[in-house]
Design a protein around this motif. Structure first.
Motif, PDB file in Angstrom:
ATOM      1  N   UNK A  58     -76.633  15.618  44.089  1.00  0.00           N
ATOM      2  CA  UNK A  58     -76.696  16.419  45.324  1.00  0.00           C
ATOM      3  C   UNK A  58     -75.751  17.593  45.157  1.00  0.00           C
ATOM      4  N   UNK A  59     -76.310  18.755  44.968  1.00  0.00           N
ATOM      5  CA  UNK A  59     -75.484  19.909  44.633  1.00  0.00           C
ATOM      6  C   UNK A  59     -74.866  20.535  45.877  1.00  0.00           C
ATOM      7  N   UNK A  60     -73.876  21.387  45.611  1.00  0.00           N
ATOM      8  CA  UNK A  60     -73.131  21.987  46.718  1.00  0.00           C
ATOM      9  C   UNK A  60     -74.047  22.781  47.649  1.00  0.00           C
ATOM     10  N   UNK A  61     -75.046  23.422  47.102  1.00  0.00           N
ATOM     11  CA  UNK A  61     -75.953  24.212  47.953  1.00  0.00           C
ATOM     12  C   UNK A  61     -76.997  23.338  48.648  1.00  0.00           C
ATOM     13  N   UNK A  62     -76.858  22.027  48.498  1.00  0.00           N
ATOM     14  CA  UNK A  62     -77.779  21.119  49.185  1.00  0.00           C
ATOM     15  C   UNK A  62     -79.015  20.781  48.382  1.00  0.00           C
ATOM     16  N   UNK A  63     -79.217  21.473  47.286  1.00  0.00           N
ATOM     17  CA  UNK A  63     -80.417  21.174  46.499  1.00  0.00           C
ATOM     18  C   UNK A  63     -80.181  19.946  45.626  1.00  0.00           C
ATOM     19  N   UNK A  64     -81.275  19.349  45.174  1.00  0.00           N
ATOM     20  CA  UNK A  64     -81.200  18.097  44.423  1.00  0.00           C
ATOM     21  C   UNK A  64     -81.655  18.300  42.982  1.00  0.00           C
ATOM     22  N   UNK A  65     -81.063  17.504  42.107  1.00  0.00           N
ATOM     23  CA  UNK A  65     -81.481  17.565  40.704  1.00  0.00           C
ATOM     24  C   UNK A  65     -81.484  16.150  40.148  1.00  0.00           C
ATOM     25  N   UNK A  66     -82.424  15.895  39.237  1.00  0.00           N
ATOM     26  CA  UNK A  66     -82.518  14.570  38.625  1.00  0.00           C
ATOM     27  C   UNK A  66     -81.657  14.534  37.369  1.00  0.00           C
ATOM     28  N   UNK A  67     -80.787  13.535  37.284  1.00  0.00           N
ATOM     29  CA  UNK A  67     -79.878  13.443  36.129  1.00  0.00           C
ATOM     30  C   UNK A  67     -80.094  12.115  35.399  1.00  0.00           C
ATOM     31  N   UNK A  68     -80.095  12.171  34.087  1.00  0.00           N
ATOM     32  CA  UNK A  68     -80.245  10.952  33.281  1.00  0.00           C
ATOM     33  C   UNK A  68     -78.872  10.352  33.001  1.00  0.00           C
ATOM     34  N   UNK A  69     -78.636   9.180  33.530  1.00  0.00           N
ATOM     35  CA  UNK A  69     -77.290   8.598  33.398  1.00  0.00           C
ATOM     36  C   UNK A  69     -77.058   7.998  32.020  1.00  0.00           C
ATOM     37  N   UNK A  70     -78.125   7.781  31.254  1.00  0.00           N
ATOM     38  CA  UNK A  70     -77.942   7.142  29.945  1.00  0.00           C
ATOM     39  C   UNK A  70     -77.420   8.116  28.904  1.00  0.00           C
ATOM     40  N   UNK A  71     -77.522   9.420  29.182  1.00  0.00           N
ATOM     41  CA  UNK A  71     -77.037  10.388  28.193  1.00  0.00           C
ATOM     42  C   UNK A  71     -76.006  11.340  28.788  1.00  0.00           C
ATOM     43  N   UNK A  72     -75.569  11.030  29.999  1.00  0.00           N
ATOM     44  CA  UNK A  72     -74.580  11.895  30.638  1.00  0.00           C
ATOM     45  C   UNK A  72     -73.298  11.083  30.854  1.00  0.00           C
ATOM     46  N   UNK A  73     -72.195  11.658  30.432  1.00  0.00           N
ATOM     47  CA  UNK A  73     -70.922  10.958  30.546  1.00  0.00           C
ATOM     48  C   UNK A  73     -70.533  10.764  32.001  1.00  0.00           C
ATOM     49  N   UNK A  74     -69.834   9.683  32.265  1.00  0.00           N
ATOM     50  CA  UNK A  74     -69.399   9.407  33.639  1.00  0.00           C
ATOM     51  C   UNK A  74     -68.536  10.556  34.165  1.00  0.00           C
ATOM     52  N   UNK A  75     -67.685  11.080  33.298  1.00  0.00           N
ATOM     53  CA  UNK A  75     -66.742  12.111  33.774  1.00  0.00           C
ATOM     54  C   UNK A  75     -67.411  13.432  34.105  1.00  0.00           C
ATOM     55  N   UNK A  76     -68.609  13.635  33.601  1.00  0.00           N
ATOM     56  CA  UNK A  76     -69.337  14.858  33.974  1.00  0.00           C
ATOM     57  C   UNK A  76     -69.542  14.894  35.499  1.00  0.00           C
ATOM     58  N   UNK A  77     -69.596  13.702  36.084  1.00  0.00           N
ATOM     59  CA  UNK A  77     -69.876  13.610  37.517  1.00  0.00           C
ATOM     60  C   UNK A  77     -68.608  13.726  38.374  1.00  0.00           C
ATOM     61  N   UNK A  78     -67.479  13.976  37.736  1.00  0.00           N
ATOM     62  CA  UNK A  78     -66.220  14.043  38.486  1.00  0.00           C
ATOM     63  C   UNK A  78     -66.332  15.081  39.601  1.00  0.00           C
ATOM     64  N   UNK A  79     -65.972  14.669  40.800  1.00  0.00           N
ATOM     65  CA  UNK A  79     -65.987  15.581  41.938  1.00  0.00           C
ATOM     66  C   UNK A  79     -67.382  15.882  42.459  1.00  0.00           C
ATOM     67  N   UNK A  80     -68.403  15.312  41.812  1.00  0.00           N
ATOM     68  CA  UNK A  80     -69.770  15.610  42.253  1.00  0.00           C
ATOM     69  C   UNK A  80     -70.294  14.494  43.148  1.00  0.00           C
ATOM     70  N   UNK A  81     -71.493  14.735  43.648  1.00  0.00           N
ATOM     71  CA  UNK A  81     -72.102  13.813  44.611  1.00  0.00           C
ATOM     72  C   UNK A  81     -73.421  13.325  44.064  1.00  0.00           C
ATOM     73  N   UNK A  82     -73.604  12.033  44.006  1.00  0.00           N
ATOM     74  CA  UNK A  82     -74.897  11.534  43.529  1.00  0.00           C
ATOM     75  C   UNK A  82     -75.472  10.492  44.481  1.00  0.00           C
ATOM     76  N   UNK A  83     -76.756  10.272  44.313  1.00  0.00           N
ATOM     77  CA  UNK A  83     -77.429   9.220  45.062  1.00  0.00           C
ATOM     78  C   UNK A  83     -78.173   8.339  44.058  1.00  0.00           C
ATOM     79  N   UNK A  84     -77.826   7.078  44.030  1.00  0.00           N
ATOM     80  CA  UNK A  84     -78.548   6.144  43.166  1.00  0.00           C
ATOM     81  C   UNK A  84     -79.683   5.529  43.979  1.00  0.00           C
ATOM     82  N   UNK A  85     -80.531   4.774  43.299  1.00  0.00           N
ATOM     83  CA  UNK A  85     -81.670   4.192  44.017  1.00  0.00           C
ATOM     84  C   UNK A  85     -81.202   3.304  45.163  1.00  0.00           C
ATOM     85  N   UNK A  86     -80.028   2.730  45.018  1.00  0.00           N
ATOM     86  CA  UNK A  86     -79.511   1.858  46.083  1.00  0.00           C
ATOM     87  C   UNK A  86     -79.170   2.650  47.342  1.00  0.00           C
TER      88      UNK A  86
END
Ligand code: FES
Ligand code: FES
Lengths: 181, 783
Positions: A58-86
């Motif tokens: 969930x990006x700052x401008x409110x738009x959404x993007x699909x991210x692959x968690x199997x090839x993206x480091x956990x720390x890339x998400x630092x300070x960011x907002x995500x929504x998992x299927x749960x």
């Protein structure tokens, strides 16, 4: 040798998570599984191809993007907002689910999935597609092609895709503002 | 709360047999709350990783674990030498077909970890256990293998050739089985007297099964009880529990198998795998649970594969196009070891499933099963059924082209007519039901067979090649085996079905509940399903061969009848009447001719809460019944595909796909149609995309989703689907299994259409997968 760690804070499903010490090289998927017991983002290939493991960014401008968690480091998400299927269904104050998301409901209505292993990825992908269409409505003639291209990134071995497709098309057509007339 | 898509006001009739009831499991799965094996963690668990052979064939000269053992987090490393002498049995092949000379099949021994030789890339040779998965994988890479590499042999044909590398001393010529069925003399005479003979050499290509959930397992051991537990995906816990116990050398009572959600299997996860044995061994020695989850790159080389056979197929016809005999002479590739069912596919199932809905009086199968330096071949959606059917349907199209008879007309002339049922086939099956001519006519109608010329013209105008293909099928399902029908009326007012088939994505809970609800009038939403815990079962044939609804459904129907018998005695007691006067209808026990009645749920409630009953009465309504095996059923159908091919690129587009199927009684049409979608698309994948390619050294060249083309959303057509069911008499439900039929229909319809499109370029046959390159080459072969 000790594994180098860094503290990580982010927002997952509207909740602040962290700061937690997380190995620098840890992939997001492992972080979700092992630190948070969020096992919905599923490992299908670990190589960025099948999209079973995706989450919504969930990006700052409110738009959404699909991210692959199997090839993206956990720390890339630092300070960011995500929504998992749960985190797609609405919940009450006690965390009990009160209503599934429109995409989830459409998938059930259309018998879209079978084993359900690929489903979190499709929920994520369709949710992001809907968001994109909200921002950039598509011409009716181009709709099938756009849905097909979006779903084409996801691999499902069970279903033959037709009912995923039908569910998304149906949802797009009955959601106002996604299709240009 | 809006968790189900179905309107809440659905009446109970809406949950009966034949209704498209939404699946109970869906709300769980769509929220990401399915519990697949890898989602489970046990307290104190350790993690395992496997060391696998990087060579397809070689002698193990040494395994040096010293560096790996010294690595951080490593707890233990086990090689074949550690596993040997522990009383663990070999991993068994369950097929006992004799050779044509009467001698027994040769079954080379496979232990869990290779000790003497490695026989395929991916063959496990050691297992590392560490505190974390990453540490285990790192250490596995540090295990040094000293393997004296031998020449490898990849195809079944090469393996049987003189001078081929030999995999086993005890399997001379790499020949496992020389199978024969049919009357060779009569068949030869029929061919000698035939007006026309069609002949094709046909490959049925090797498939990597690729369920999207990789294999995973967690082993634990209870020292006090001396009992193992394995959590793993499966297709039924009862049979696999027994096989696991045998593999570990313990009585079945000392093994428990638990299966949660399964993310697809298609036959593959039904086996004992070597990883299970080593994990259980480690759990016992280390006194801790040990968990392993496959990586995708590992599953490409370590899972059982499917198909992989090549047959010379022959069809003899008389002058009017009537089928006189078929002969299938071929080779089944078994891989480096025999999987539990490895030799069944290219032999028995080719014979049974090539007969189809035709009046062919003579069928002969001669099949050689060969070991090669590739992963073992196991069951894959249909397990020989779609292969046999594909061979026959390709032959019919070849014969049609050669004789000039329209391919629909040629089939029609040979269809078994309803008045000829029951029909005894030359391979010993007896078809009990179906209306093949009507079904066939309906499919032609739906596909607008007559209007084809206009579509062909349009395609040609657009510079495209167009073809159409029929794929009829009649499958011989696995006979529904002994299956548990447990019905338990629980303290919380729910009713549990306990049965041993296992849903790996099909959705069993819902149709089983529909059957129970229709038998006993138990409210649909009160019904639970227990399927994945071997401790709860007294029998279980498991899922496979499209038999779950037939087996579990029949078990539930019979168990329901036992509940009714008990219920009558009890109702008689409570209503103060004679048991003979009690009738059961609409979920209520009633004194005949009166309005005095008690509902089944109220009766169950009364049993739970009321005063103790006289001891000569049943104390509960609960039943643990075992349904005894029943004969196979014969699902059948006709699929018709039309394709367009771009001659410049060789790209195939499926322009239309029509299917009409006879699955007898359909319990839940939405689930059945979904099964067909999935099966058809797996067949389309095999026909057009999926290529399992090895180099000469036996390295898999298509070992990831990058190189191995899985069918994707943009590749698949919409389907026109119709059911034309004639209930079968071979099982209580009247159902004819539908799980594998999709593949049986799509392989031939798609490939017949592709060859039809290419026929103007002189193409008689093309093997699967008909990739753009293969098609382009076939078009330009004459240039
Ligand atoms: S698991 Fe992440 S893309 Fe396949
Ligand atoms: S539903 Fe099983 S992989 Fe998609």
């Amino acid at each position: 040798m000790t594994i180098a760690t860094k503290t990580l804070s982010l927002t997952i499903n509207d909740k602040a998570v962290g700061p937690i010490d997380v190995p620098e090289t840890m992939l997001m998927q492992d972080f979700l599984y092992e630190y948070l017991n969020l096992t919905g983002s599923r490992m299908g290939c670990g190589q960025g191809i099948c999209h079973a493991c995706t989450v919504v960014l969930e990006k700052a401008d409110g738009s959404l993007e699909e991210m692959r968690t199997c090839i993206t480091g956990a720390h890339w998400f630092a300070g960011r907002k995500i929504r998992t299927v749960e985190g797609h269904a609405r919940r009450d104050a006690n965390g009990a689910i009160t209503e599934l998301s429109p995409v989830q409901l459409a998938f059930i209505e259309h018998f879209s999935f079978q084993c359900g292993y690929c489903t979190p990825g499709f929920v994520t992908g369709a949710t992001v597609l809907l968001d994109q269409l909200k921002r950039n409505p598509v011409r009716r003639e181009a709709l099938e092609q756009v849905i097909s291209a979006a779903l084409d990134r996801h691999i499902c071995r069970c279903t033959g895709y037709v009912r995923y497709f039908e569910a998304v098309r149906d949802l797009v057509l009955r959601t106002p503002g996604l299709v240009r007339t | 709360m809006n968790m189900r898509a179905a309107p809440a006001e659905l009446s109970s009739a809406s949950f009966g047999i034949g209704q498209p009831v939404p699946r109970n499991e869906d709300p769980i799965l769509v929220r990401g709350e399915g519990r697949y094996t890898d989602d489970l963690s046990l307290d104190g668990q350790l993690y395992a990783a496997f060391v696998r052979s990087p060579h397809a064939h070689g002698v193990i000269e040494g395994i040096d674990t010293s560096a790996a053992k010294a690595m951080k987090g490593v707890i233990a490393i086990y090689t074949g030498a550690d596993i040997d002498g522990q009383g663990y049995g070999p991993l068994r092949c369950q097929i006992d077909l004799p050779n044509r000379d009467g001698t027994p099949i040769r079954k080379p021994i496979r232990m869990a970890l290779a000790t003497d030789k490695v026989r395929f890339v991916g063959d496990p040779v050691a297992m590392v256990v560490a505190r974390t998965a990453v540490e285990a994988r790192d250490a596995a890479e540090a295990v040094a293998l000293d393997i004296a590499v031998l020449p490898a042999v990849i195809s079944g044909e090469d393996a049987l050739a003189a001078g081929a590398p030999q995999l086993y001393d005890e399997v001379p010529g790499n020949l496992i089985l020389d199978y024969h069925s049919g009357d060779a003399e009569k068949v030869a005479a029929a061919f000698a007297g035939a007006a026309h003979v069609a002949r094709l050499r046909i490959v049925n290509n090797r498939i990597v099964v690729n369920p999207i959930e990789p294999r995973s397992a967690i082993a634990s051991y209870d020292r006090k009880a001396g009992r193992y537990t394995l959590h793993a995906p499966s297709q039924g816990v009862f049979g696999l529990r027994n096989n696991l116990a045998a593999a570990m050398g313990v009585p079945a009572g000392l093994m428990r198998l638990v299966t949660g959600h399964v993310g697809g299997s298609f036959g593959m996860k039904a086996s004992v795998f070597p990883e299970h044995v080593v994990l259980l061994h480690a759990a016992r020695l280390l006194k801790k649970p040990v968990k392993w989850t496959d990586q995708r790159s590992e599953s490409f080389v370590a899972d059982h594969h499917g198909r992989d056979m090549v047959f010379e197929a022959e069809l003899a016809l008389d002058a009017r196009g009537r089928f006189l005999a078929t002969r299938f002479t071929g080779i089944g590739n078994m891989g480096g070891y025999l999987s539990p069912v490895g030799p069944m596919m290219a032999t028995l199932n080719i014979g049974k499933n090539s007969v189809g809905m035709y009046r062919t009086p003579l069928v002969e199968v001669q099949a050689k099963c060969a070991v090669t330096n590739t992963p073992p071949i196991g069951a894959y959606r249909g397990a020989g059924r779609p292969e046999g059917n594909y061979f026959m349907e390709r032959l019919i199209d070849a014969a049609a082209r050669e004789t000039g008879i329209d391919s629909a007309e040629l089939r029609r002339r040979n269809l078994i007519k309803p008045g000829q049922l029951p029909w005894a086939t030359p391979i010993g099956t007896v078809y009990d039901s179906g209306d093949f001519p009507a079904l066939f006519a309906q499919a032609l109608e739906a596909a607008d067979w007559k209007g084809y010329a206009a579509r062909l013209r349009r395609s040609r105008k657009a510079g495209k090649l167009r073809g159409r293909g029929i794929g009829c099928y009649l499958e011989v399902t696995a006979p529904p085996s002994n299956e548990m029908g447990g019905l338990h009326f629980e303290p919380d007012g729910s009713v549990t079905i306990v049965t041993g088939t296992l849903d790996y994505g099909q959705g069993h809970w819902t149709p089983f509940a529909q059957i129970l609800s229709s038998q006993l009038g138990v409210p649909f939403d009160k019904i639970r399903l227990v399927q994945g815990d071997s401790d709860r079962l007294i029998a279980g044939g498991g899922t496979g061969g499209s038999k779950s609804v037939m087996a579990s459904g029949s078990a539930i129907i019979e168990a329901s009848e036992l509940v009714i018998e008990k219920g009558k005695l009890l109702a008689a007691h409570f209503l103060e009447a004679a048991a003979a006067d009690i009738e059961f209808t609409g979920g209520r026990f009633r004194i005949a001719g009166t309005d005095r009645a008690i509902g089944i749920m109220a009766l169950a409630e009364r049993l739970r809460t009321g005063a103790p009953l006289p001891s000569d009465l049943p104390q509960t309504l609960d039943v643990d019944h075992v349904f005894k095996a029943a004969p196979s059923a014969y699902p059948n159908g006709c699929h018709i595909a039309e394709v367009e091919i771009d001659p410049e690129t060789g790209q195939v587009e499926i322009a239309s796909y029509v299917m009409v199927n006879d699955f007898g009684t359909v319990v839940n049409p939405m689930i059945v149609e979904g099964q067909l979608h999935g099966g058809v698309v797996q067949g389309i994948g095999q026909a057009l995309y999926e290529m399992t390619a090895y180099d000469e050294a036996g390295q898999l060249m298509t070992g990831s989703f990058m190189d191995y083309a899985m069918p994707r959303a943009a590749d698949v057509p919409f389907f026109s689907f119709a059911s034309r069911g004639v209930p079968t008499s071979t099982n209580r439900v009247g159902a004819k299994g539908c799980g594998e039929a999709g593949c049986a229909g799509s392989l031939p319809s798609v490939m017949n259409a592709v060859v039809d499109a290419l026929a103007p370029h002189g193409v008689r046959h093309l093997d699967m997968p008909a990739t753009p390159l293969a098609i382009w080459k076939s078009i330009h072969a004459r240039d």
